[in-house]
Design a protein around this motif. Structure first.
Motif, PDB file in Angstrom:
ATOM      1  N   ARG A   3       1.098  -1.314  -2.290  1.00 55.00           N
ATOM      2  CA  ARG A   3       0.718  -1.909  -3.565  1.00 55.00           C
ATOM      3  C   ARG A   3      -0.681  -2.474  -3.454  1.00 55.00           C
ATOM      4  NH1 ARG A   3       2.399  -7.874  -3.575  1.00 55.00           N
ATOM      5  NH2 ARG A   3       2.948  -8.213  -1.410  1.00 55.00           N
ATOM      6  N   LYS A  31       1.508   0.842  -7.956  1.00 55.20           N
ATOM      7  CA  LYS A  31       1.833  -0.570  -8.136  1.00 55.20           C
ATOM      8  C   LYS A  31       0.567  -1.401  -7.936  1.00 55.20           C
ATOM      9  CE  LYS A  31       4.958  -4.177  -7.092  1.00 55.20           C
ATOM     10  NZ  LYS A  31       6.294  -4.520  -7.199  1.00 55.20           N
ATOM     11  N   GLU A  33      -0.818  -5.316  -8.885  1.00 51.73           N
ATOM     12  CA  GLU A  33      -0.464  -6.648  -9.376  1.00 51.73           C
ATOM     13  C   GLU A  33      -1.744  -7.442  -9.627  1.00 51.73           C
ATOM     14  OE1 GLU A  33       2.222  -8.549  -6.636  1.00 51.73           O
ATOM     15  OE2 GLU A  33       3.209  -6.643  -6.222  1.00 51.73           O
ATOM     16  N   LYS A  35      -3.825 -10.723 -10.207  1.00 50.27           N
ATOM     17  CA  LYS A  35      -3.718 -12.127  -9.827  1.00 50.27           C
ATOM     18  C   LYS A  35      -5.006 -12.841 -10.235  1.00 50.27           C
ATOM     19  CE  LYS A  35       0.184 -11.519  -7.597  1.00 50.27           C
ATOM     20  NZ  LYS A  35       1.429 -12.072  -8.085  1.00 50.27           N
TER      21      LYS A  35
END
Length: 88
Positions: A3, A31, A33, A35
């Motif tokens: 990821r 994937k 993410e 932040k």
């Protein structure tokens, strides 16, 4: 599992330029993410994020590659496809 953590910031214009690439990677099934570095200071400190945008490619919890600044989508895709190739 491979990821990417995408560290960004609200006033980061380079980060905003990376959003189309991130959306495309997500659409392709990778994937990623997002932040916000200000809202996730502990995580940003853990990974020693000092510039934005920063992409950290992880296998499990182990960092295998890092990109800082505007990064071509092909480089991100290659790192997410084959993280073994990119281990330092």
């Amino acid at each position: 599992m491979v990821r990417a953590l995408f560290f960004t910031g609200g006033r980061c214009s380079a980060c905003k330029r990376m959003y189309p690439s991130v959306k495309q990677l997500l659409k392709e099934g990778y994937k990623v993410e997002e932040k916000d570095a200000d809202e996730n200071k502990d995580l940003a400190t853990k990974y020693q994020v000092t510039s934005l945008p920063t992409f950290i490619i992880l296998r499990g919890e182990i960092e295998v590659k890092r990109f800082v600044g505007i990064t071509p989508i092909a480089s991100l895709r290659d790192a997410l496809k084959d993280p073994d190739y990119h281990i330092w």
